[in-house]
Write a protein that holds these residues in place. Sequence first.
Motif, short mmCIF file in Angstrom:
data_model
loop_
_atom_site.label_atom_id
_atom_site.label_comp_id
_atom_site.label_asym_id
_atom_site.label_seq_id
_atom_site.Cartn_x
_atom_site.Cartn_y
_atom_site.Cartn_z
N VAL A 329 0.85 -1.20 0.00
CA VAL A 329 0.00 0.00 0.00
C VAL A 329 0.88 1.25 0.00
O VAL A 329 0.64 2.20 -0.76
CB VAL A 329 -0.93 -0.02 1.23
CG1 VAL A 329 -1.74 1.28 1.32
CG2 VAL A 329 -1.84 -1.24 1.19
N LEU A 330 1.90 1.24 0.85
CA LEU A 330 2.84 2.36 0.93
C LEU A 330 3.41 2.67 -0.44
O LEU A 330 3.42 3.82 -0.90
CB LEU A 330 3.97 1.99 1.90
CG LEU A 330 5.14 2.97 2.00
CD1 LEU A 330 4.91 3.93 3.17
CD2 LEU A 330 6.47 2.24 2.21
N ASN A 331 3.88 1.63 -1.12
CA ASN A 331 4.54 1.83 -2.41
C ASN A 331 3.57 2.31 -3.49
O ASN A 331 3.88 3.24 -4.24
CB ASN A 331 5.23 0.54 -2.86
CG ASN A 331 5.97 0.75 -4.16
OD1 ASN A 331 7.01 1.39 -4.19
ND2 ASN A 331 5.40 0.26 -5.26
N ALA A 332 2.39 1.69 -3.54
CA ALA A 332 1.42 2.07 -4.57
C ALA A 332 0.98 3.52 -4.36
O ALA A 332 0.93 4.31 -5.31
CB ALA A 332 0.22 1.13 -4.54
N ALA A 333 0.66 3.87 -3.11
CA ALA A 333 0.22 5.23 -2.83
C ALA A 333 1.34 6.22 -3.17
O ALA A 333 1.09 7.29 -3.73
CB ALA A 333 -0.17 5.35 -1.35
N GLY A 375 -2.67 -7.55 -7.20
CA GLY A 375 -4.07 -7.17 -7.05
C GLY A 375 -4.21 -6.02 -6.06
O GLY A 375 -4.93 -5.04 -6.32
N LEU A 376 -3.50 -6.10 -4.95
CA LEU A 376 -3.56 -5.03 -3.96
C LEU A 376 -2.92 -3.75 -4.51
O LEU A 376 -3.46 -2.65 -4.35
CB LEU A 376 -2.87 -5.47 -2.66
CG LEU A 376 -2.76 -4.42 -1.56
CD1 LEU A 376 -4.14 -3.91 -1.14
CD2 LEU A 376 -2.02 -4.99 -0.33
N ASP A 377 -1.81 -3.91 -5.17
CA ASP A 377 -1.12 -2.75 -5.79
C ASP A 377 -2.09 -1.99 -6.70
O ASP A 377 -2.24 -0.78 -6.63
CB ASP A 377 0.10 -3.26 -6.57
CG ASP A 377 0.77 -2.18 -7.40
OD1 ASP A 377 1.37 -1.27 -6.81
OD2 ASP A 377 0.69 -2.24 -8.65
N ARG A 378 -2.79 -2.75 -7.54
CA ARG A 378 -3.72 -2.14 -8.50
C ARG A 378 -4.90 -1.49 -7.80
O ARG A 378 -5.32 -0.37 -8.15
CB ARG A 378 -4.20 -3.24 -9.46
CG ARG A 378 -5.29 -2.82 -10.40
CD ARG A 378 -5.52 -3.89 -11.45
NE ARG A 378 -4.57 -3.76 -12.54
CZ ARG A 378 -4.76 -2.95 -13.59
NH1 ARG A 378 -5.83 -2.20 -13.68
NH2 ARG A 378 -3.87 -2.88 -14.55
#
Length: 402
Positions: A329-333, A375-378
């Motif tokens: 989540v940290l990275n995607a955000a 999936g979470l990244d997206r």
Amino acid sequence: SLPDFPRRVAVLGATGSIGASALKVMARHPDLFRVTALAGGRNGTLLAEQCARLKPRIVGVLDEQTRRDFLARLPAGYAPEVLVGPEAFTALASLDDVDVVLSSIVGAAGFAPTLAAARAGRMICLANKESLVLGGHIIRSACHASGAVILPVDSEHNALFQGLMGHGSDDEIARLILTASGGPFRGCDASALKGVTREQALAHPNWSMGAKISIDSATLMNKGLEVIEACHLYGLPVSMVHVVVHPQSIIHSLVEYVDGSQLAHLGMPDMQVPIAHCLAFPRRIEVDVPRLDLARVGSLTFEEPDLAAFPCLRLAREAFDAGPSHPVVLNAANEVAVAAFLDGRMGFADIPATIGNALDRHQPMDVSTPEAVLGLDRAVREEIRHALWPDADSCLSLSKPR
Ligand code: NAD
Ligand code: MG
């Protein structure tokens, strides 16, 4: 086990800052390296120039337009095989006639190719820190199963790797100390950071790098991602990985042992140095970089990071401790927020705020498979994008790779 020389190399992200430095290193040592495969995102012109020189057998690009640009610029008589799309990068990471994969794509897009190289048992020179942040546990177990070896290109982790050579057992390590330059806004307080511009944020004092990592260096998220990267690479808890600000970027990191000894790695701030160390490991090869002259540097200084002005470092440490899905989540955000900042849609101080909000909303989940990670990244990207660009139809329009 490490491959013999000459080593057959695939460079993923050849047109980027790390990719170009790696090609320079290899050009000096044609007896040691053969470039078998090159891949770049959307810069067909530069990729064609590189390929005209190095004549790799096979090439990867991100889309059809880039493929056309690329093919139009090739010299007569040279016709490499060209793969197109994100799958091209995964395919190039596991070719039979490649010994070494340099993983130097930027961002979460590096995860799948790095995992493919790990599964294929390759020697991986890893610049793409995001792949360990997303799924360090998955990549490590793939390496265990296949015999793949990761050599860290990131200058701090390369310094640690060198400082960690030759000790007895892991309980002799007291802690790792990552150095951070502090970025262009070192010394600024939170209110001064509110009005900083894209150009100011992109102007790193010591290193010349791609846009995304330059912004990460300005927010200190780069150091946060590196703390997580170090935990995965060296199997240590986040409490054993410390950060000290060192504005001259001459000491690249330190290992502290239980007897109180600290082993530091010093060198000029040029990525050719750690790249050469990885590509040729365990050999040492000559690199075209000015020699470090400490008398000319004069003084090396150190200070504590300012976590109040730069919350990203604290967010990253907390995310690693919170469990394997929080770093995704940290990275995607962060990637969406950095793209929005570069696009002029978000202020500098909104970057940590966006990431903090995403982490606050997140419920821990199982990310033990690559599909779950991606999936979470997206999902996180979609959610943040939706808030920022209510009328855009796809988060893909947010990533504008060169
Ligand atoms: P860059 O932006 O200069 O280059 C990125 C490369 O990846 C380019 O070849 C680009 O075409 C390609 N690319 C971008 N998006 C892609 C996608 N979706 N699919 C496939 N290819 C894509 O970045 P950089 O500064 O060279 O950094 C690369 C990686 O190395 C990053 O993970 C960064 O954190 C890490 N790193 C860089 C430095 C440095 O000094 N530049 C230092 C340490 C670690
Ligand atoms: Mg680094």
